[in-house]
Design a protein around this motif. Structure first.
Motif, PDB file in Angstrom:
ATOM      1  N   THR A 181       0.831  -1.211   0.000  1.00 23.40           N
ATOM      2  CA  THR A 181       0.000   0.000   0.000  1.00 23.40           C
ATOM      3  C   THR A 181       0.859   1.252   0.000  1.00 23.40           C
ATOM      4  N   LEU A 182       1.971   1.230   0.733  1.00 23.62           N
ATOM      5  CA  LEU A 182       2.857   2.388   0.782  1.00 23.62           C
ATOM      6  C   LEU A 182       3.653   2.581  -0.506  1.00 23.62           C
ATOM      7  N   ALA A 183       3.945   1.502  -1.206  1.00 24.77           N
ATOM      8  CA  ALA A 183       4.805   1.585  -2.390  1.00 24.77           C
ATOM      9  C   ALA A 183       4.156   2.420  -3.493  1.00 24.77           C
ATOM     10  N   LYS A 192      -1.934  -3.903  -7.162  1.00 21.12           N
ATOM     11  CA  LYS A 192      -1.411  -3.993  -5.796  1.00 21.12           C
ATOM     12  C   LYS A 192      -1.871  -5.288  -5.132  1.00 21.12           C
ATOM     13  N   LEU A 193      -3.128  -5.665  -5.368  1.00 24.02           N
ATOM     14  CA  LEU A 193      -3.648  -6.901  -4.785  1.00 24.02           C
ATOM     15  C   LEU A 193      -2.872  -8.107  -5.296  1.00 24.02           C
ATOM     16  N   VAL A 194      -2.656  -8.173  -6.601  1.00 23.12           N
ATOM     17  CA  VAL A 194      -1.911  -9.300  -7.184  1.00 23.12           C
ATOM     18  C   VAL A 194      -0.485  -9.324  -6.644  1.00 23.12           C
ATOM     19  N   VAL A 387      -0.103  12.077   4.440  1.00 21.97           N
ATOM     20  CA  VAL A 387      -0.862  11.684   5.626  1.00 21.97           C
ATOM     21  C   VAL A 387      -1.908  10.636   5.257  1.00 21.97           C
ATOM     22  N   ARG A 388      -2.645  10.911   4.193  1.00 21.63           N
ATOM     23  CA  ARG A 388      -3.676   9.977   3.756  1.00 21.63           C
ATOM     24  C   ARG A 388      -3.064   8.637   3.364  1.00 21.63           C
ATOM     25  N   ASP A 389      -1.920   8.640   2.686  1.00 22.73           N
ATOM     26  CA  ASP A 389      -1.284   7.401   2.247  1.00 22.73           C
ATOM     27  C   ASP A 389      -0.824   6.551   3.427  1.00 22.73           C
ATOM     28  N   VAL A 396      -5.193  -0.759   5.949  1.00 29.51           N
ATOM     29  CA  VAL A 396      -5.176  -1.965   5.113  1.00 29.51           C
ATOM     30  C   VAL A 396      -4.448  -3.100   5.830  1.00 29.51           C
ATOM     31  N   SER A 397      -3.341  -2.786   6.495  1.00 28.60           N
ATOM     32  CA  SER A 397      -2.616  -3.828   7.235  1.00 28.60           C
ATOM     33  C   SER A 397      -3.464  -4.379   8.370  1.00 28.60           C
TER      34      SER A 397
END
Length: 474
Positions: A181-183, A192-194, A387-389, A396-397
């Motif tokens: 998610t951070l990347a 991102k899911l894959v 901040v949002r990211d 998500v984690s």
């Protein structure tokens, strides 16, 4: 978001407060509370013989730190120092961009009784929370100020996350979603899911190699516990079936002794209950067990779903009785002959207060899940910024780990939810700069009221469970 300059002295208050609270926490919990798991790991540290029932990475780190003092104290220092370091760095970063109230709220999160209370117990869950907070604090300190992480800081960041992955078997469901998610790449959610799924498979393959070859831990059979628990749970709900892996005699014993419990798997490993009954299955190769489980779940999807949902309700502490066990951290150390002492009267008082607080929604993982889902909806409704990211990655984690419990979980201890609770609290503070959209807020508040209301009703109506481990075993 524009960043207003803040005097350096003002911005450093969060770091100073975190340092002071770290020292106070060490004084409060010194020399650390030892649970059964703590004692088992310290035996390995003293003997130099390791197995993988408990994380060998933690035992190896403990052995390295043993030079700084005997007992659990070096590990207590490690987990409290990383815990407060992470919160201090995040608070300092927020103060530097002009959010002093948010900085104070971040530090206050560290004082939440369920969080700090468990952080005084030397075990893998507290080590995990400390390592993750320190790693998030490092990256947040730079990213919240819109600066890239310096090359030199990638080393401690990577070491902390590697330790986190190895210190709990299910930590991959935290670390992988956090990193993906951070990347910055890939950018699309599906990509991102894959990427995350591929990374989880890689970690699943690499972790046993690290544990057994690099850390030289002996296999203990711990990987079979999930399959044994689920097979017994399916058999208890489909006793006439021959597709559960258990014989009719074994199923009858599991039913007669009530060994398939939503609360935990332990009766299935206890010789006085169903340990001998499950011995035949335990002797099968792990791969065979999981193939059998897959077949049983396909033949009896309703029984499997009922078993997993019953356990999920138990571990999320939703529709359960009052005083559902394993919520409060222990106030004293497990009796032992290894020199693992326990903290004093002040820590006992803190844990007594924690025992009260965990009976409220602050100690219900299901309530935190509702808050996390609401916070995620708020986060994705906003334009991207640092901040949002960071808040999104934390949420998500937290939610990925909670989702994993629907399939991979065999016990209901509150400590397993320590990271989702902390991550949700930190993310909520990060997002609190602006009011959430009214529709999202109303739906989230309504869902939370429904969950809390039904949880209170169940605690009033359901009979109180046994309050001892032996009583829960039956």
């Amino acid at each position: 978001m524009s960043i207003e300059p803040v005097p350096a002295a003002t911005a450093r208050i969060a770091i100073l407060a975190a340092a002071a609270l770290c020292i106070a926490s060490l004084a409060l919990f010194w020399p650390g509370t030892a649970m059964y798991d703590t004692v088992a790991q310290y035996k390995q540290v003293l003997s130099g013989v390791y197995d993988d029932w408990h994380p060998p990475a933690m035992a190896r780190v403990w052995a390295l730190l043993a030079a700084f003092g005997p007992g659990a104290t070096p590990m207590l220092v490690l987990q409290l120092a990383t815990y407060w370091l992470g919160l201090g760095l995040i608070g300092d970063a927020l103060a530097r961009i002009g959010r002093s109230r948010s900085a104070a709220a971040i530090i206050a999160i560290g004082l939440l009784p369920p969080c700090l209370g468990w952080q005084g117990v030397v075990l893998k869950d507290a080590q995990l929370a400390g390592a993750l907070l320190a790693a998030v604090g490092i990256i947040g300190w730079w990213r919240l100020a819109r600066r890239p992480l310096p090359g030199a800081m990638w080393v401690p960041f990577a070491l902390l996350l590697t330790y986190a992955v190895l210190v709990r078997a299910n930590a991959m469901f935290i670390v992988v979603p956090l990193l993906v998610t951070l990347a910055p790449r890939p950018t699309y959610p599906l990509a991102k899911l894959v990427t995350g799924l591929i990374a989880v498979v890689v970690v699943l393959g690499v972790a046993p190699i690290v544990n057994h070859r690099l850390l030289r831990a002996q296999p203990s059979g711990v990987e079979a516990t999930q399959a044994l628990y689920d097979l017994a749970g399916i058999a208890a709900r489909a006793p006439a079936s021959d597709a559960t892996g258990l014989t009719q005699s074994e199923t009858a014993t599991v039913l007669a002794k009530r060994c398939a419990k939503p609360f935990f798997w332990d009766p299935l490993g206890d010789e006085a209950h169903c340990g001998t009954t499950m011995a035949r299955l335990r002797g099968l190769p792990t791969g065979t067990l999981y193939v059998t489980l897959a077949s049983a779940a396909l033949h009896h999807p309703i029984a499997y779903a009922g078993h997993r949902l019953a356990h999920l309700n138990s571990t999320d502490r939703w529709l359960v009785p009052y005083h559902w066990p394993s919520a409060a951290p222990p106030a004293a150390s497990e009796p032992n002959t290894l020199g693992l002492a326990g903290p004093g009267a002040a820590a006992h008082s803190w844990e007594a207060m924690t025992a009260i607080v965990v009976e409220t929604p602050l100690g219900w993982p299901i309530a935190w899940i509702v808050v996390a889902i609401t916070a995620l909806a708020v986060s994705v409704s906003r334009p991207r910024d640092p901040v949002r990211d960071l808040a999104t990655a934390l949420i998500v984690s937290a939610l990925t780990l909670e989702a994993s419990f629907a399939v991979l979980s065999i016990a209901s201890d509150l400590r397993y939810h320590l990271w989702p609770m902390i991550a949700t609290a930190v993310a909520s503070v990060l997002l609190a700069e602006r009011s959430p959209p009214s529709k999202i807020f109303m739906v989230g508040a309504g869902a939370l009221l429904l969950v809390v209301g039904s949880g209170i009703a169940s605690r009033i109506l359901l009979p109180q469970p046994p309050q001892t481990y032996a009583g829960m075993l039956g």
